[in-house]
Design an enzyme around this catalytic site. Structure first.
Site, PDB file in Angstrom:
ATOM      1  N   HIS A 348     -41.091  -5.076 -10.653  1.00 11.87           N
ATOM      2  CA  HIS A 348     -40.657  -5.186  -9.942  1.00 11.87           C
ATOM      3  C   HIS A 348     -38.672  -5.271 -10.062  1.00 11.87           C
ATOM      4  O   HIS A 348     -38.442  -5.497  -8.439  1.00 11.87           O
ATOM      5  CB  HIS A 348     -40.926  -5.955  -8.552  1.00 11.87           C
ATOM      6  N   LYS A 534     -31.745  -8.060   4.954  1.00  8.07           N
ATOM      7  CA  LYS A 534     -32.358  -8.062   2.985  1.00  8.07           C
ATOM      8  C   LYS A 534     -31.975  -9.399   3.143  1.00  8.07           C
ATOM      9  O   LYS A 534     -31.231 -10.120   3.598  1.00  8.07           O
ATOM     10  CB  LYS A 534     -32.218  -6.979   2.443  1.00  8.07           C
ATOM     11  N   ARG A 535     -32.569  -9.759   1.518  1.00  6.24           N
ATOM     12  CA  ARG A 535     -32.483 -11.125   1.295  1.00  6.24           C
ATOM     13  C   ARG A 535     -31.231 -11.158   0.765  1.00  6.24           C
ATOM     14  O   ARG A 535     -30.241 -10.255   0.700  1.00  6.24           O
ATOM     15  CB  ARG A 535     -33.019 -10.981   0.029  1.00  6.24           C
ATOM     16  N   LYS A 540     -27.130  -7.215  -3.959  1.00 12.68           N
ATOM     17  CA  LYS A 540     -27.294  -6.121  -2.639  1.00 12.68           C
ATOM     18  C   LYS A 540     -25.748  -5.974  -1.695  1.00 12.68           C
ATOM     19  O   LYS A 540     -25.575  -5.200  -0.904  1.00 12.68           O
ATOM     20  CB  LYS A 540     -28.032  -6.879  -1.817  1.00 12.68           C
ATOM     21  N   THR A 642     -37.105  -1.463   0.189  1.00 19.63           N
ATOM     22  CA  THR A 642     -38.633  -0.595   1.385  1.00 19.63           C
ATOM     23  C   THR A 642     -37.976  -0.573   2.738  1.00 19.63           C
ATOM     24  O   THR A 642     -37.914  -0.311   3.589  1.00 19.63           O
ATOM     25  CB  THR A 642     -39.817  -1.352   1.418  1.00 19.63           C
ATOM     26  N   LYS A 646     -38.029   1.670   6.513  1.00 17.88           N
ATOM     27  CA  LYS A 646     -38.828   1.546   7.512  1.00 17.88           C
ATOM     28  C   LYS A 646     -37.274   2.064   8.437  1.00 17.88           C
ATOM     29  O   LYS A 646     -37.364   2.593   9.474  1.00 17.88           O
ATOM     30  CB  LYS A 646     -37.903  -0.034   7.724  1.00 17.88           C
TER      31      LYS A 646
HETATM   32  C1  LIG Z   1     -38.657  -4.784   4.171  1.00 11.82           C
HETATM   33  C2  LIG Z   1     -38.639  -6.266   3.764  1.00 11.82           C
HETATM   34  C3  LIG Z   1     -37.846  -6.716   3.363  1.00 11.82           C
HETATM   35  C4  LIG Z   1     -37.672  -5.920   2.253  1.00 11.82           C
HETATM   36  O1  LIG Z   1     -36.303  -5.802   2.237  1.00 11.82           O
HETATM   37  P1  LIG Z   1     -35.595  -4.862   1.156  1.00 11.82           P
HETATM   38  O2  LIG Z   1     -34.073  -4.737   2.032  1.00 11.82           O
HETATM   39  O3  LIG Z   1     -36.327  -3.859   0.609  1.00 11.82           O
HETATM   40  O4  LIG Z   1     -34.418  -6.135  -0.139  1.00 11.82           O
HETATM   41  C5  LIG Z   1     -37.683  -7.947   3.321  1.00 11.82           C
HETATM   42  N1  LIG Z   1     -38.092  -9.048   3.476  1.00 11.82           N
HETATM   43  C6  LIG Z   1     -38.420  -8.185   4.846  1.00 11.82           C
HETATM   44  C7  LIG Z   1     -38.808  -9.645   6.431  1.00 11.82           C
HETATM   45  C8  LIG Z   1     -38.748  -7.425   5.342  1.00 11.82           C
HETATM   46  O5  LIG Z   1     -39.939  -6.489   6.475  1.00 11.82           O
END
Ligand SMILES: *Cc1c(COP(=O)(O)O)cnc(C)c1O
Length: 810
Positions: A348, A534-535, A540, A642, A646
């Site tokens: 990952h 995101k985190r 990022k 991901t 979304k």
């Molecule tokens: C989809 C999701 C992530 C992943 O987000 P990235 O932008 O791909 O790092 C992290 N936390 C939550 C709660 C999510 O739903």
């Protein structure tokens, strides 16, 4: 699924509420209504759940077990109702009683047993395994405390414990009868008893692992899988060993906390113990269950596939060997062949600090027999390559080096499949990070681009847009997301584009209300909602976004009358508690937000909102209202992402670097429907190789950038004396590891293009439509189907082909 009518549902609901709480509907609290509803829902699928796993055994079906140290399911109520086909009936039934499904659903505490993308992926996969009708099980840890609850105090992140189990978790069933004993610690030596080498343990702790099973309901296919999470308890026979509360806590703490850190390796033995605990419990229960198949152990890989999600469960390899050798007395070679055929591994990340390494001495403390087996795997690996490869190659690729165990190497050597999570990421694994192994085992490497559960992220989260899609192309997309592609036919249909715009606008109004209620900040739904969720991590680059915001602010201060489309920047992000730099960025975003939101000259033109406690449920509120999706990581650093998927699915346009799955998003929507900028993979690799990047040059040569960065240290942004300097120094003195300054100008330019594009609403909505239409490619249903066919070799029930015209009358 049990059939239900509105009348039957209302009757059943009232009956259970009266039995359980002796209450009428009008007197019950939301949590009581919620618990009651859960019990009705569970009774709806429990028969199917039992039949599903019994059928696996009856039909000798091969099953996959997905081992993940994190699962992030979020709330299950609506998603279960949707998958059961009960959603509309229950919603109407509740309404008949004067109740609201939305409100009752809010009473569910998010199951937050993961940090971010990794755990969320595992949960999307659970949903898709069931919805594809595949025999698939989850295996993980039932943490007593989920990911910390985030609050902001004076702009700083504060972490509070997340006691999600206080009301009991209503979805899981504890199965005492399926408990297993896990041995940890102590010493071990082998004696030759004439038939085989027998391990003799001394002083080991026996931990009772009790499974909590949650039914994972497939989408309208009468298929319910199991997610099994393990809790650590003291066995009755061992109780005298733990006379004090502190003693007991030593065992119980094993499953207390989720490590709130998904990338920085923390040398904590408790984490290693957690890894062994859920690995051993899972493998033991798999081998025990296999007895029901009445097949020889030398064939177990024909009936069992075990997936290692990132390296945390890599001890699966050694634990499986331990059981086949020590308990089943198979020869090493036979056991090893079955192990490699059974195991598969997903990588990952290529971030060096996230590649797990453990000191031998710690592994020995956690489970000495497992260390012995890993040492033997390593010895045989080196022996087999001796003479065939040079010593350097062997040293580089061995599992044990300089007193450390490399978990990724254990996983790769012990698996028949190694996959990355997006095309670019897999390419980097093959060409660079795992190149030696790619040379050695080219047939093991493959790509499986991540995907998302379209049911949760569109059907549940965005009913408004879902309805517009139904009205445009019918309901088949709800079964097969690739059908969303049919929307493209309507790319020039003004009526459809307008409806998409109206759905977005109505979601923005809802989010604006939520923002007002949570933060007091008033935002206009006519502004561009620009989202980064995101985190919080340096790679990022939330910081790049922030620099862009500060630039807009300074421009507005120069010329308060300038005409611009109002912008609302929305952040959601948690920082690992020990990640000092990330927390400083949070503080700075909050201070910039305060400055801008309270500056009377700015008015509605610019707002910055940082919502607390980002998680699945908050994501479900934000994503449907997004206009712009920020996916701006330094190229090569985000394996897939991901949230990018979304957001596009919900009709947001992506501002992106050519990183992770952004590249595949671009390939699907075309260059005109995404905003790409910045360094490419090759640029970044070149800089990292020749060290020719000097961030100070960009500061010295770009007066705009200079002014923006100075704002962090000259008092323009108040209350960040310490953090502002820290960030300033990281960008200039430490040479800006993630190339923020290098990409600044291109980013600003791209964001200007975004605003210009937004000005033509119809053109904008056309781009939104094309994004929605092509998001079906990123359905986890397809991703999981590929894992099933190409890695696990498992078969699905007959697929369901259908429409919901009866349930969703047009
Ligand atoms: C989809 C999701 C992530 C992943 O987000 P990235 O932008 O791909 O790092 C992290 N936390 C939550 C709660 C999510 O739903």
């Amino acid at each position: 699924m049990k059939k239900i009518t509105q009348e039957k549902f209302v009757h059943e609901f009232k009956k259970r509420l009266a039995e359980k709480y002796a209450l009428d509907v009008k007197d019950a609290a939301p949590s009581e209504l919620y618990q009651t509803l859960v019990s009705v829902v569970k009774s709806g699928y429990s028969d199917i759940w039992r039949n599903t796993w019994k059928d696996y055994v009856k039909n000798d079906e091969k099953q996959v077990y997905y081992f993940s140290i994190e699962f992030l399911p979020g709330r299950l109520l609506k998603s279960n109702l949707l998958n059961m086909g009960w959603y509309d009936i229950v919603e109407k039934g509740l309404k008949e009683m004067g109740l609201s499904l939305d409100k009752i659903s809010e009473a569910e505490v998010d199951m937050a047993l993961g940090n971010g993308g990794l755990g969320r992926l595992a949960s999307c996969f659970m949903d898709s395994l069931a919805s594809d009708g595949l025999p698939g099980n989850g295996n993980g840890i039932r943490y007593k405390y989920g990911l910390f609850k985030q609050k902001f105090v004076d702009g700083y992140q504060i972490e509070l414990p997340n006691e999600w189990l206080t009301d009991g978790n209503n979805w899981a069933v504890a199965r005492e009868s399926k408990a297993v004993d896990v041995l940890m610690g102590g010493q071990v030596h082998l004696i030759d008893n004439g038939k085989y080498l027998e391990p003799i343990y001394e002083g080991a702790d026996v931990i009772k692992a009790v499974p909590y099973d949650t039914g994972i309901v497939g989408y309208r296919n009468d298929h319910v899988n199991t997610m099994r999470l393990w809790d650590a308890q003291i066995p009755a026979t061992e109780e005298v060993k733990y006379p004090t509360i502190e003693d007991r806590r030593r065992v119980e703490d094993l499953t207390s906390v989720l490590y709130p850190d998904d990338s920085n390796y923390e040398g904590r033995i408790l984490r290693l113990k957690q890894e062994y605990f859920f690995t051993s419990a899972g493998i033991q229960s798999i081998v025990r269950h296999y007895k029901k198949y009445k097949k020889p152990l030398t064939k177990i890989s024909d009936y069992v596939a075990i997936h290692i999600n990132d390296t945390h469960p890599a001890m699966c390899v050694a634990e499986f060997m331990r059981i086949l050798l020590d308990e089943k007395h198979l020869d090493w070679e036979v056991a090893w062949e079955q192990t490699v055929k059974t195991m598969s591994y997903t990588n990952h990340t290529i971030m060096a600090e996230a590649l797990e390494k453990w000191p031998l001495e710690m592994l020995e403390k956690v489970q000495p027999r497992i260390l012995q087996i890993i040492q033997e795997i390593d010895r045989r690996y080196a022996l087999e390559l001796a003479g065939k490869r040079d010593q350097d190659f062997i040293d580089r690729t061995r599992i044990i080096k300089d007193g450390m165990v490399k978990m990724a190497h254990l996983a790769i050597i012990g698996s028949h499949s190694v996959n990355g999570v997006a095309k670019l990421h897999t390419e980097l694994l093959e060409d660079d990070v795992l190149h030696d192994f790619y040379e050695l085992y080219p047939e093991r490497f493959n790509n499986k681009t991540n995907g998302i559960a379209v049911r949760r992220w569109l059907q549940v989260a965005n009913p408004e847009l879902s309805k517009v899609i139904d009205q445009t192309i019918g309901t088949k997309w709800r079964f097969d997301t690739k059908k969303l592609k049919e929307l493209e036919k309507y790319a020039d249909d003004k009526k459809v584009l307008k409806k998409i715009g109206q759905a977005k606008r109505s979601n923005k109004v809802k989010l604006a209300d939520f923002i007002k209620q949570e933060t007091g900040i008033v935002v206009s739904p006519d502004a561009i909602f620009d989202i980064q969720i995101k985190r919080l991590h340096a790679y990022k680059r939330q910081l790049l976004n922030l620099l862009g915001i500060v630039k807009l602010y300074l421009d507005l201060k120069d010329d308060p009358k300038q005409k611009m489309i109002p912008r609302v920047f929305i952040f959601g992000a948690k920082a690992a508690p020990s990640y000092h730099y990330a927390k400083s960025i949070i503080k700075c975003i909050n201070e910039v937000a305060n400055l801008i939101n309270n500056d009377p000259t700015i008015k509605d033109k610019l707002k910055v909102v940082f919502l607390e406690n980002y998680g699945v449920s908050l994501a479900e509120k934000i994503i449907p209202a997004a206009d712009v999706s920020e996916q701006i990581s330094t190229a090569t650093k985000e394996a897939s992402g991901t949230s990018n998927m979304k957001l596009m699915l919900n009709g947001a346009l992506t501002v992106a670097t050519l990183d992770g799955a952004n590249i595949e998003i671009k390939d699907h929507v075309g260059d005109d429907n995404i905003f790409i900028f910045g360094l490419t993979k090759d640029d970044v690799l070149q800089y990292e190789k020749d060290h020719s990047y000097h961030s100070a040059d960009y500061y010295n040569n770009d007066p705009v950038l200079q002014r923006v960065l100075n704002a962090f240290v000259d008092g323009t942004i108040p209350n960040i004396e310490v953090e502002g300097h820290e960030i300033f120094d990281s960008l200039l003195r430490v040479n800006d590891e993630f190339f923020v300054l290098r990409d600044f100008e291109a980013y600003i330019h791209t964001k200007e293009k975004v605003a210009q594009t937004y000005a033509d609403q119809l053109a904008w909505q056309k781009k939104c439509l094309i994004n929605i239409a092509n998001a079906g490619y990123f359905s986890a249903d397809d991703t999981v189907a590929k894992y099933a066919a190409e890695i696990w070799d498992i078969k699905a029930d007959q697929p369901t082909e259908g429409t919901l015209d009866d349930v969703y009358p047009l």
